[in-house]
Motif scaffolding. Structure first.
Motif, mmCIF file in Angstrom:
data_model
loop_
_atom_site.group_PDB
_atom_site.id
_atom_site.type_symbol
_atom_site.label_atom_id
_atom_site.label_comp_id
_atom_site.label_asym_id
_atom_site.label_seq_id
_atom_site.Cartn_x
_atom_site.Cartn_y
_atom_site.Cartn_z
ATOM 1 N N CYS A 160 0.837 -1.192 0.000
ATOM 2 C CA CYS A 160 0.000 0.000 0.000
ATOM 3 C C CYS A 160 0.874 1.245 0.000
ATOM 4 N N THR A 161 0.393 2.279 -0.662
ATOM 5 C CA THR A 161 1.033 3.589 -0.635
ATOM 6 C C THR A 161 0.015 4.590 -0.128
ATOM 7 N N VAL A 162 0.371 5.323 0.909
ATOM 8 C CA VAL A 162 -0.507 6.359 1.451
ATOM 9 C C VAL A 162 -0.309 7.590 0.578
ATOM 10 N N GLU A 163 -1.301 7.878 -0.264
ATOM 11 C CA GLU A 163 -1.172 8.941 -1.253
ATOM 12 C C GLU A 163 -1.555 10.316 -0.717
ATOM 13 N N ALA A 164 -2.399 10.354 0.280
ATOM 14 C CA ALA A 164 -2.847 11.616 0.871
ATOM 15 C C ALA A 164 -3.322 11.320 2.284
ATOM 16 N N ALA A 165 -3.677 12.362 3.022
ATOM 17 C CA ALA A 165 -4.146 12.174 4.395
ATOM 18 C C ALA A 165 -5.375 11.287 4.444
ATOM 19 N N ASP A 166 -6.157 11.267 3.351
ATOM 20 C CA ASP A 166 -7.393 10.483 3.322
ATOM 21 C C ASP A 166 -7.468 9.550 2.120
ATOM 22 N N ALA A 167 -6.313 9.075 1.617
ATOM 23 C CA ALA A 167 -6.327 8.198 0.441
ATOM 24 C C ALA A 167 -5.181 7.198 0.498
ATOM 25 N N VAL A 168 -5.512 5.960 0.130
ATOM 26 C CA VAL A 168 -4.512 4.893 0.107
ATOM 27 C C VAL A 168 -4.730 4.048 -1.140
ATOM 28 N N GLN A 169 -3.630 3.582 -1.724
ATOM 29 C CA GLN A 169 -3.686 2.709 -2.893
ATOM 30 C C GLN A 169 -3.005 1.406 -2.499
ATOM 31 N N CYS A 170 -3.694 0.269 -2.695
ATOM 32 C CA CYS A 170 -3.158 -1.037 -2.299
ATOM 33 C C CYS A 170 -3.263 -2.006 -3.465
ATOM 34 N N SER A 171 -2.270 -2.875 -3.613
ATOM 35 C CA SER A 171 -2.307 -3.839 -4.713
ATOM 36 C C SER A 171 -1.533 -5.099 -4.363
ATOM 37 N N ARG A 172 -1.918 -6.147 -5.078
ATOM 38 C CA ARG A 172 -1.201 -7.426 -5.047
ATOM 39 C C ARG A 172 -1.296 -7.969 -6.455
ATOM 40 N N GLY A 173 -0.174 -7.988 -7.150
ATOM 41 C CA GLY A 173 -0.196 -8.419 -8.546
ATOM 42 C C GLY A 173 -1.078 -7.503 -9.372
ATOM 43 N N ALA A 174 -1.969 -8.101 -10.170
ATOM 44 C CA ALA A 174 -2.847 -7.321 -11.053
ATOM 45 C C ALA A 174 -4.045 -6.739 -10.323
ATOM 46 N N GLU A 175 -4.330 -7.226 -9.111
ATOM 47 C CA GLU A 175 -5.496 -6.745 -8.370
ATOM 48 C C GLU A 175 -5.108 -5.587 -7.469
ATOM 49 N N GLY A 176 -5.979 -4.585 -7.426
ATOM 50 C CA GLY A 176 -5.696 -3.467 -6.552
ATOM 51 C C GLY A 176 -6.861 -2.513 -6.454
ATOM 52 N N PHE A 177 -6.764 -1.589 -5.510
ATOM 53 C CA PHE A 177 -7.794 -0.558 -5.356
ATOM 54 C C PHE A 177 -7.168 0.704 -4.801
ATOM 55 N N ARG A 178 -7.852 1.812 -5.050
ATOM 56 C CA ARG A 178 -7.503 3.096 -4.437
ATOM 57 C C ARG A 178 -8.748 3.567 -3.715
ATOM 58 N N LEU A 179 -8.605 3.816 -2.413
ATOM 59 C CA LEU A 179 -9.731 4.224 -1.583
ATOM 60 C C LEU A 179 -9.431 5.578 -0.955
ATOM 61 N N SER A 180 -10.386 6.498 -1.080
ATOM 62 C CA SER A 180 -10.308 7.776 -0.376
ATOM 63 C C SER A 180 -11.613 7.951 0.377
ATOM 64 N N SER A 181 -11.763 9.082 1.051
ATOM 65 C CA SER A 181 -13.005 9.311 1.785
ATOM 66 C C SER A 181 -14.173 9.586 0.864
ATOM 67 N N SER A 182 -13.913 9.792 -0.440
ATOM 68 C CA SER A 182 -15.014 10.125 -1.352
ATOM 69 C C SER A 182 -15.128 9.213 -2.564
ATOM 70 N N ALA A 183 -14.191 8.294 -2.782
ATOM 71 C CA ALA A 183 -14.251 7.455 -3.989
ATOM 72 C C ALA A 183 -13.437 6.187 -3.815
ATOM 73 N N ILE A 184 -13.785 5.194 -4.631
ATOM 74 C CA ILE A 184 -12.979 3.983 -4.730
ATOM 75 C C ILE A 184 -12.877 3.604 -6.197
ATOM 76 N N SER A 185 -11.712 3.148 -6.605
ATOM 77 C CA SER A 185 -11.515 2.612 -7.942
ATOM 78 C C SER A 185 -10.732 1.313 -7.814
ATOM 79 N N VAL A 186 -10.969 0.386 -8.731
ATOM 80 C CA VAL A 186 -10.319 -0.927 -8.655
ATOM 81 C C VAL A 186 -9.699 -1.285 -9.987
ATOM 82 N N SER A 187 -8.731 -2.208 -9.946
ATOM 83 C CA SER A 187 -8.160 -2.787 -11.149
ATOM 84 C C SER A 187 -7.991 -4.270 -10.929
ATOM 85 N N GLY A 188 -8.041 -5.019 -12.017
ATOM 86 C CA GLY A 188 -7.886 -6.455 -11.915
ATOM 87 C C GLY A 188 -9.219 -7.174 -11.981
ATOM 88 N N ASN A 189 -9.299 -8.331 -11.350
ATOM 89 C CA ASN A 189 -10.482 -9.189 -11.381
ATOM 90 C C ASN A 189 -11.492 -8.709 -10.342
#
Length: 194
Positions: A160-189
Motif C-alpha cells: 500500500c502507498t498512502v497517497e494523501a491524508a485520506d487516500a490509500v492505494q493497495c495492490s497485489r499483482g494485477a489486483e488493486g484498489f484506491r480508496l479515499s473518503s469520497s471514492a474507490i476505484s479498482v483494477s484487476g479481477n
C-alpha cells in the motif's frame, strides 16, 4: 600553483610524471585538498530527485494501519462479506466517513450494515463494499498505527502507498484498489456485484 613544463626549440616538451606545488615565493608546498561537493565526497551519488524511485520511502511491514486522518482503516483478516463474496478476503481497507455509493450485495442479511467505502483483496480478486455486523478487524482501531503521507506499507504480499491524508492505494499483482473518503476505484479481477 603547479610547476609548468617548458619546451625548447631543440625537441619535444618533457613529460610530467609528478606534480610539484610551489607558493608565490617558489617554496614547495603540500598539494591542495581535493574539492568536495556540498552533498558529499567525490564519487558519492547525488541526492535523488523528488519523485524518482530512489527517493521513494522505504517499505515498512504492518498488519494494521490507518491513513493520517484516521478515517481509513486497513488490515489483514477482515470480517464481513466484501463485494458479495462469501470467501473472506486476505486484506481490506474501510472508511467510515465515505459517501461512496454502496454496490449491490445480495447476500447481505437484513439489518446488517452495508458500506460502499471499502476495498478488499482476496486470492485472485478485488472487491468493493462490505456487509458487516460490527467492527471489520480483529485489531482495535485505537491500536492501529497512523501512517504518513508517502509511506509505503507491506501487509503480507499486499503493498500500500498512502497517497494523501485520506487516500490509500493497495495492490497485489494485477489486483488493486484506491480508496479515499469520497471514492474507490479498482483494477484487476473485480468480483463486485453492481
Amino acid at each position: 600553483m603547479p610547476a609548468a613544463a617548458c619546451s625548447t626549440d631543440s625537441g619535444p616538451a618533457p613529460t610530467v610524471t609528478e606534480m610539484i606545488y610551489v607558493d608565490a615565493d617558489g617554496n614547495t608546498v603540500a598539494p591542495p585538498a581535493p574539492e568536495m561537493p556540498e552533498d558529499g565526497p567525490r564519487g558519492a551519488p547525488a541526492p535523488a530527485a523528488p519523485g524518482s524511485s530512489a527517493a521513494e520511502a522505504p517499505v515498512i511491514a504492518l498488519q494494521f494501519f490507518t491513513t493520517p486522518d484516521g478515517q481509513i482503516y486497513c488490515g489483514v483478516e477482515p470480517a464481513g462479506s466484501f463485494g458479495n463474496q462469501d470467501a473472506r478476503p486476505d486484506f481490506a481497507c474501510v472508511t467510515t466517513t465515505a459517501s461512496i455509493p454502496k454496490p449491490v450485495m445480495s447476500n447481505c442479511v437484513p439489518n446488517i450494515t452495508r458500506l460502499g467505502g471499502a476495498g478488499a483483496l482476496g486470492p485472485g480478486w478485488v472487491a468493493t463494499g462490505v456487509c458487516t455486523g460490527g467492527w471489520f478487524f480483529r485489531q482495535d482501531s485505537s491500536q492501529m498505527q497512523a501512517a504518513e503521507v508517502g509511506q509505503r506499507i507491506a501487509v503480507g504480499d499486499v503493498t500500500c502507498t498512502v497517497e494523501a491524508a485520506d487516500a490509500v492505494q493497495c495492490s497485489r499483482g494485477a489486483e488493486g484498489f484506491r480508496l479515499s473518503s469520497s471514492a474507490i476505484s479498482v483494477s484487476g479481477n473485480d468480483v463486485t456485484v453492481s
